[in-house]
Design an enzyme around this catalytic site. Structure first.
Site, short mmCIF file in Angstrom:
data_model
loop_
_atom_site.label_atom_id
_atom_site.label_comp_id
_atom_site.label_asym_id
_atom_site.label_seq_id
_atom_site.Cartn_x
_atom_site.Cartn_y
_atom_site.Cartn_z
N GLU A 72 42.82 -20.07 101.16
CA GLU A 72 43.38 -19.08 100.23
C GLU A 72 44.40 -19.73 99.30
OE1 GLU A 72 43.46 -16.51 98.63
OE2 GLU A 72 43.12 -14.68 99.76
N ASP A 73 44.61 -19.11 98.16
CA ASP A 73 45.64 -19.59 97.25
C ASP A 73 47.03 -19.18 97.71
OD1 ASP A 73 45.09 -16.91 96.74
OD2 ASP A 73 45.03 -17.10 94.57
N LYS B 73 54.56 -16.41 100.68
CA LYS B 73 55.83 -15.76 100.33
C LYS B 73 56.33 -15.07 101.60
CE LYS B 73 54.67 -14.65 95.51
NZ LYS B 73 54.27 -13.55 94.60
N PHE C 215 56.77 -13.69 91.04
CA PHE C 215 55.39 -13.80 90.56
C PHE C 215 55.18 -15.17 89.92
CE2 PHE C 215 51.95 -13.20 87.48
CZ PHE C 215 50.97 -12.71 88.33
N ASP D 223 50.75 -13.04 100.28
CA ASP D 223 51.89 -12.28 99.77
C ASP D 223 52.24 -11.21 100.82
OD1 ASP D 223 53.72 -11.37 97.76
OD2 ASP D 223 52.26 -9.99 96.98
N GLY E 200 41.18 -17.49 92.88
CA GLY E 200 42.47 -18.17 92.94
C GLY E 200 42.50 -19.51 93.63
N ASP F 127 46.47 -16.66 88.43
CA ASP F 127 46.40 -16.13 87.06
C ASP F 127 47.42 -15.04 86.78
OD1 ASP F 127 45.08 -14.15 88.74
OD2 ASP F 127 44.46 -13.23 86.86
N ARG G 243 45.17 -20.01 84.98
CA ARG G 243 44.61 -20.65 86.19
C ARG G 243 44.47 -22.15 86.04
NH1 ARG G 243 42.65 -16.60 89.57
NH2 ARG G 243 41.71 -14.79 88.58
P1 5GP Z 1 48.29 -10.00 99.64
O1 5GP Z 1 47.11 -9.19 100.07
O2 5GP Z 1 48.72 -11.05 100.62
O3 5GP Z 1 49.44 -9.14 99.21
O4 5GP Z 1 47.91 -10.69 98.28
C1 5GP Z 1 47.09 -11.73 98.15
C2 5GP Z 1 46.57 -11.82 96.73
O5 5GP Z 1 47.50 -11.31 95.76
C3 5GP Z 1 46.40 -13.27 96.39
O6 5GP Z 1 45.13 -13.76 96.80
C4 5GP Z 1 46.58 -13.26 94.89
O7 5GP Z 1 45.36 -12.96 94.28
C5 5GP Z 1 47.55 -12.14 94.63
N1 5GP Z 1 48.94 -12.63 94.46
C6 5GP Z 1 49.99 -12.48 95.28
N2 5GP Z 1 51.12 -13.02 94.78
C7 5GP Z 1 50.76 -13.56 93.59
C8 5GP Z 1 51.50 -14.28 92.56
O8 5GP Z 1 52.71 -14.55 92.63
N3 5GP Z 1 50.79 -14.66 91.47
C9 5GP Z 1 49.46 -14.39 91.32
N4 5GP Z 1 48.88 -14.82 90.22
N5 5GP Z 1 48.74 -13.72 92.26
C10 5GP Z 1 49.40 -13.32 93.38
MG MG Z 2 43.60 -15.13 96.62
#
Ligand code: 5GP
Ligand code: MG
Length: 178
Positions: free
Chosen positions: A102-103, A134, A155, A106, A48, A162, A168
């Site tokens: 990181e991208d 977020k 989302f 969440d 990402g 992606d 992407r």
């Molecule tokens: P976390 O562990 O913080 O819940 O999630 C992180 C990962 O979830 C990110 O690195 C990403 O891969 C995925 N992710 C979370 N939100 C989104 C979103 O809105 N769109 C996409 N494509 N991936 C997301």
């Molecule tokens: Mg990521």
């Protein structure tokens, strides 16, 4: 493009490349000021973060190294569920200033797990950079040093992120139509 379709899902334009890259300019400046003389190792989390990492690195104007890792999932016990592990880190990070790139953050679980695993390798310090956060979706307290943009919990795709592997390559970010 004002909207895009990936498989059966429709997305509408949310953040333009210009908005994103202005935000990247700002954090790149801060990082350059904060980490000069620290010889940082930037660890970018694939897939990402590839587009963000590339734009960020072009704008950080201090001596640095760049490396790439993946977080790979495997099945843990019933109580732990899916466990994520860093894979592909070849550098010795002992005593170094490490910057995680990181991208998106969440729930924060992925970043917490990364921090835990990297901390175990005894770096001098760790900084966390994320393109997107977020804030309303956070489920755990997690260290975040540089956040380019805060967004609602919808989302999104594009700019490295992606939907089922696609999207992407979009230079803008799109959010799912409700
Ligand atoms: P976390 O562990 O913080 O819940 O999630 C992180 C990962 O979830 C990110 O690195 C990403 O891969 C995925 N992710 C979370 N939100 C989104 C979103 O809105 N769109 C996409 N494509 N991936 C997301
Ligand atoms: Mg990521």
């Amino acid at each position: 493009m004002k909207s895009v379709k990936i498989k059966d899902k429709e997305f509408e334009l949310f953040l333009t490349q210009e908005t994103i890259e202005t935000a990247i300019d700002n954090i790149a400046q801060k990082i350059s000021d904060d980490l000069k003389d620290k010889n940082p190792l930037f660890i970018c989390v694939l897939n990402g973060s590839f587009m963000f990492a590339s734009e960020l690195m072009k704008r950080v104007s201090i001596p640095l190294e760049v490396s790439f890792v993946k977080m790979s999932s495997y099945d843990g016990t019933e109580s732990t569920g899916k466990i994520k592990e860093i894979c592909g880190l070849e550098e010795d990070i002992t005593g170094r200033t490490v910057v995680i790139v990181e991208d998106i953050v969440d729930t924060g679980y992925t970043m917490s797990r990364m921090l835990e695993q990297l901390t175990a390798q005894k770096p001098a310090e760790i900084k966390v950079v994320t393109l997107l956060l977020k804030p309303d979706a956070l489920k755990t307290k997690v260290q975040l040093d540089y956040v380019a943009l805060e967004i609602p919990s919808d989302f999104i795709v594009g700019y490295g992120l992606d939907c089922d592997g696609y999207g992407r390559n979009y230079p803008n970010i799109y959010k799912i139509k409700s």
